[in-house]
Write a protein that holds these residues in place. Sequence first.
Motif, PDB file in Angstrom:
ATOM      1  N   ARG A 113      32.705  14.024  47.100  1.00  0.00           N
ATOM      2  CA  ARG A 113      33.258  12.898  47.883  1.00  0.00           C
ATOM      3  C   ARG A 113      34.204  13.407  48.960  1.00  0.00           C
ATOM      4  O   ARG A 113      34.271  12.861  50.065  1.00  0.00           O
ATOM      5  CB  ARG A 113      33.981  11.932  46.950  1.00  0.00           C
ATOM      6  CG  ARG A 113      33.057  11.190  45.983  1.00  0.00           C
ATOM      7  CD  ARG A 113      33.803  10.127  45.208  1.00  0.00           C
ATOM      8  NE  ARG A 113      32.964   9.529  44.165  1.00  0.00           N
ATOM      9  CZ  ARG A 113      33.119   9.735  42.869  1.00  0.00           C
ATOM     10  NH1 ARG A 113      34.100  10.519  42.439  1.00  0.00           N
ATOM     11  NH2 ARG A 113      32.309   9.164  42.002  1.00  0.00           N
ATOM     12  N   ALA A 114      34.975  14.460  48.613  1.00  0.00           N
ATOM     13  CA  ALA A 114      35.876  15.030  49.611  1.00  0.00           C
ATOM     14  C   ALA A 114      35.112  15.611  50.786  1.00  0.00           C
ATOM     15  O   ALA A 114      35.651  15.716  51.895  1.00  0.00           O
ATOM     16  CB  ALA A 114      36.745  16.111  48.968  1.00  0.00           C
ATOM     17  N   ALA A 115      33.853  16.002  50.541  1.00  0.00           N
ATOM     18  CA  ALA A 115      33.024  16.533  51.618  1.00  0.00           C
ATOM     19  C   ALA A 115      32.351  15.428  52.415  1.00  0.00           C
ATOM     20  O   ALA A 115      31.593  15.728  53.347  1.00  0.00           O
ATOM     21  CB  ALA A 115      31.961  17.461  51.047  1.00  0.00           C
ATOM     22  N   GLY A 116      32.593  14.156  52.058  1.00  0.00           N
ATOM     23  CA  GLY A 116      32.074  13.045  52.840  1.00  0.00           C
ATOM     24  C   GLY A 116      30.921  12.306  52.218  1.00  0.00           C
ATOM     25  O   GLY A 116      30.443  11.315  52.794  1.00  0.00           O
ATOM     26  N   ALA A 117      30.459  12.709  51.057  1.00  0.00           N
ATOM     27  CA  ALA A 117      29.333  12.032  50.421  1.00  0.00           C
ATOM     28  C   ALA A 117      29.843  10.909  49.518  1.00  0.00           C
ATOM     29  O   ALA A 117      30.926  10.987  48.952  1.00  0.00           O
ATOM     30  CB  ALA A 117      28.512  13.017  49.608  1.00  0.00           C
ATOM     31  N   LYS A 118      29.029   9.883  49.404  1.00  0.00           N
ATOM     32  CA  LYS A 118      29.320   8.794  48.477  1.00  0.00           C
ATOM     33  C   LYS A 118      28.578   9.103  47.167  1.00  0.00           C
ATOM     34  O   LYS A 118      27.351   9.043  47.120  1.00  0.00           O
ATOM     35  CB  LYS A 118      28.850   7.454  49.047  1.00  0.00           C
ATOM     36  CG  LYS A 118      29.533   7.079  50.360  1.00  0.00           C
ATOM     37  CD  LYS A 118      28.957   5.786  50.913  1.00  0.00           C
ATOM     38  CE  LYS A 118      29.603   5.435  52.250  1.00  0.00           C
ATOM     39  NZ  LYS A 118      29.014   4.202  52.855  1.00  0.00           N
ATOM     40  N   VAL A 119      29.332   9.427  46.141  1.00  0.00           N
ATOM     41  CA  VAL A 119      28.740   9.874  44.896  1.00  0.00           C
ATOM     42  C   VAL A 119      28.942   8.817  43.825  1.00  0.00           C
ATOM     43  O   VAL A 119      30.060   8.356  43.592  1.00  0.00           O
ATOM     44  CB  VAL A 119      29.345  11.211  44.439  1.00  0.00           C
ATOM     45  CG1 VAL A 119      28.696  11.660  43.128  1.00  0.00           C
ATOM     46  CG2 VAL A 119      29.159  12.276  45.505  1.00  0.00           C
ATOM     47  N   GLU A 120      27.840   8.448  43.191  1.00  0.00           N
ATOM     48  CA  GLU A 120      27.877   7.519  42.059  1.00  0.00           C
ATOM     49  C   GLU A 120      27.469   8.307  40.812  1.00  0.00           C
ATOM     50  O   GLU A 120      26.339   8.785  40.716  1.00  0.00           O
ATOM     51  CB  GLU A 120      26.924   6.359  42.297  1.00  0.00           C
ATOM     52  CG  GLU A 120      26.848   5.368  41.133  1.00  0.00           C
ATOM     53  CD  GLU A 120      25.807   4.282  41.356  1.00  0.00           C
ATOM     54  OE1 GLU A 120      25.365   3.692  40.354  1.00  0.00           O
ATOM     55  OE2 GLU A 120      25.425   4.059  42.527  1.00  0.00           O
ATOM     56  N   LEU A 121      28.387   8.472  39.879  1.00  0.00           N
ATOM     57  CA  LEU A 121      28.157   9.281  38.685  1.00  0.00           C
ATOM     58  C   LEU A 121      28.075   8.389  37.457  1.00  0.00           C
ATOM     59  O   LEU A 121      28.972   7.578  37.210  1.00  0.00           O
ATOM     60  CB  LEU A 121      29.282  10.313  38.504  1.00  0.00           C
ATOM     61  CG  LEU A 121      29.242  11.149  37.222  1.00  0.00           C
ATOM     62  CD1 LEU A 121      27.999  12.023  37.178  1.00  0.00           C
ATOM     63  CD2 LEU A 121      30.511  11.994  37.098  1.00  0.00           C
ATOM     64  N   THR A 122      27.015   8.580  36.664  1.00  0.00           N
ATOM     65  CA  THR A 122      26.833   7.847  35.415  1.00  0.00           C
ATOM     66  C   THR A 122      26.470   8.837  34.318  1.00  0.00           C
ATOM     67  O   THR A 122      25.457   9.541  34.434  1.00  0.00           O
ATOM     68  CB  THR A 122      25.721   6.793  35.546  1.00  0.00           C
ATOM     69  OG1 THR A 122      26.011   5.914  36.633  1.00  0.00           O
ATOM     70  CG2 THR A 122      25.619   5.984  34.253  1.00  0.00           C
ATOM     71  N   VAL A 123      27.276   8.876  33.268  1.00  0.00           N
ATOM     72  CA  VAL A 123      27.026   9.778  32.150  1.00  0.00           C
ATOM     73  C   VAL A 123      26.917   8.948  30.879  1.00  0.00           C
ATOM     74  O   VAL A 123      27.888   8.305  30.467  1.00  0.00           O
ATOM     75  CB  VAL A 123      28.138  10.830  32.008  1.00  0.00           C
ATOM     76  CG1 VAL A 123      27.857  11.737  30.796  1.00  0.00           C
ATOM     77  CG2 VAL A 123      28.255  11.668  33.270  1.00  0.00           C
ATOM     78  N   ARG A 124      25.739   8.949  30.294  1.00  0.00           N
ATOM     79  CA  ARG A 124      25.510   8.231  29.039  1.00  0.00           C
ATOM     80  C   ARG A 124      24.962   9.228  28.017  1.00  0.00           C
ATOM     81  O   ARG A 124      23.788   9.184  27.644  1.00  0.00           O
ATOM     82  CB  ARG A 124      24.538   7.073  29.249  1.00  0.00           C
ATOM     83  CG  ARG A 124      25.098   5.933  30.089  1.00  0.00           C
ATOM     84  CD  ARG A 124      24.114   4.777  30.168  1.00  0.00           C
ATOM     85  NE  ARG A 124      22.949   5.140  30.958  1.00  0.00           N
ATOM     86  CZ  ARG A 124      22.834   4.900  32.278  1.00  0.00           C
ATOM     87  NH1 ARG A 124      23.821   4.306  32.933  1.00  0.00           N
ATOM     88  NH2 ARG A 124      21.738   5.258  32.918  1.00  0.00           N
ATOM     89  N   ALA A 125      25.817  10.150  27.630  1.00  0.00           N
ATOM     90  CA  ALA A 125      25.405  11.195  26.669  1.00  0.00           C
ATOM     91  C   ALA A 125      26.633  11.639  25.894  1.00  0.00           C
ATOM     92  O   ALA A 125      27.775  11.517  26.362  1.00  0.00           O
ATOM     93  CB  ALA A 125      24.775  12.381  27.387  1.00  0.00           C
ATOM     94  N   GLY A 126      26.374  12.121  24.690  1.00  0.00           N
ATOM     95  CA  GLY A 126      27.453  12.624  23.854  1.00  0.00           C
ATOM     96  C   GLY A 126      27.854  14.034  24.263  1.00  0.00           C
ATOM     97  O   GLY A 126      27.803  14.400  25.439  1.00  0.00           O
ATOM     98  N   ASP A 127      28.229  14.819  23.268  1.00  0.00           N
ATOM     99  CA  ASP A 127      28.655  16.199  23.510  1.00  0.00           C
ATOM    100  C   ASP A 127      27.489  17.121  23.183  1.00  0.00           C
ATOM    101  O   ASP A 127      27.247  17.433  22.014  1.00  0.00           O
ATOM    102  CB  ASP A 127      29.874  16.526  22.648  1.00  0.00           C
ATOM    103  CG  ASP A 127      30.480  17.869  23.019  1.00  0.00           C
ATOM    104  OD1 ASP A 127      30.137  18.366  24.117  1.00  0.00           O
ATOM    105  OD2 ASP A 127      31.277  18.408  22.239  1.00  0.00           O
ATOM    106  N   PRO A 128      26.743  17.595  24.183  1.00  0.00           N
ATOM    107  CA  PRO A 128      25.573  18.442  23.907  1.00  0.00           C
ATOM    108  C   PRO A 128      26.009  19.858  23.531  1.00  0.00           C
ATOM    109  O   PRO A 128      27.179  20.220  23.670  1.00  0.00           O
ATOM    110  CB  PRO A 128      24.821  18.425  25.236  1.00  0.00           C
ATOM    111  CG  PRO A 128      25.899  18.278  26.259  1.00  0.00           C
ATOM    112  CD  PRO A 128      26.952  17.393  25.626  1.00  0.00           C
TER     113      PRO A 128
END
Length: 408
Positions: free
Chosen positions: A295-310
């Motif tokens: 995001r600091a580099a100018g990109a719009k980032v949408e992050l979704t994490v639906r996982a436990g501890d692999p």
Amino acid sequence: MNLVQATLIDARPGPGRRIRAALGFAPRDTLRQDASLAAALAVVASVLAAADLGSGRHPDALGWTLLLSAHVPLVWRRRAPMAVLCVAIALLATYHQLDFNHSAPTAASMAALYTVAETRNLRRTLPIGAGVIGLMVVLKLNDGMAGVAESMRITGWVIAMLVIGSYLRVHRENVAAAVERAERAERTREEEARRRVAEERLRIARDLHDLLAHSITLIGVQTSVAAHVLAADPTRLDREAVAKALDDIAETCRTARGEIRTTLEVLRDGDHASPDTRGPLPGLHGLPDLAVTARAAGAKVELTVRAGDPPPAVGAAAYRIVQEALTNAVRHGGRDDLSVRVSVDELDGALRVRVTDDGTGAAAATPGFGLVGMRERARSVGGTVQAGPRADGEGFEVTAQLPLEGAA
């Protein structure tokens, strides 16, 4: 003491070999050695016959001829042991039948028997020994009890020579097999060491690529932002924006310096490096930081994490794949309002990583080490990576399937 050292100790030269070396015999000069042995035994036989030691009469011209002729084949005893034994038996049987000194040729006959036992397996040695004993008994039948006693004495010598020869043959074969096993084990260890070195070099190359490509890309973008702010309107300089861009550059440099230091420590430690020197592996917990830097580099980032501890290896592979995908999106996106969606889901015993962007440049970019590195990281945990333009033709997509079971 390793296996090779122990085997070499077991295979060290014995007294006989050391004596032959002291006399100037080459290790493989068997003909010369056997000729010397035949001459020595002939001298011993001549002394015994001349001194009339043992039973039987003093040899005449025929007796001396048979006695000395029986020693000549011993020169080739290791090259043709069976032929030598047959010739020696024929000559000595005639010699004994003429009742010449029976003790004189004993050493020569025992040498021929020993050689056969040393060069033949047990199944072939036993019939030969039985045949020699049977022939000797037949020759002694007419001597009464004295012949029986003599037969028993000679039988003991025959059996002793066969046992000694067979034992030394088995021992030599065991030593040779042990040496071969030791050499094979050493080759296996060397191949394993080379494989581990190659894997470690590949891992370090991937880490350096991911780290430097990511960091340099962000620094380049952040520098461009600072330059744009400075050049946009010099009379109304946005000092806060410039300071933020420079702070982001400094933070990126600090992070890169820390990871490079960890990698260099592994290289410096070499064989003494332990897994702890690598520091904790990056994992899913580091994905928000990647999103922040993108995001600091100018990109719009949408992050979704639906996982436990692999498992750590799977988490590290997912982290690096997302890192490289974000780096490629920022570098090749080709638009100021670039949008990137990152999703990590746990489904059917596997971690599914998906990174998509709506850029225009990634699809036309020349494939480099980044995509290769992503595939190698996925393969290291038994997974796969698919990367290419999106189905709708807008943007780029990276998808990874990383199994959770059995991952190292």
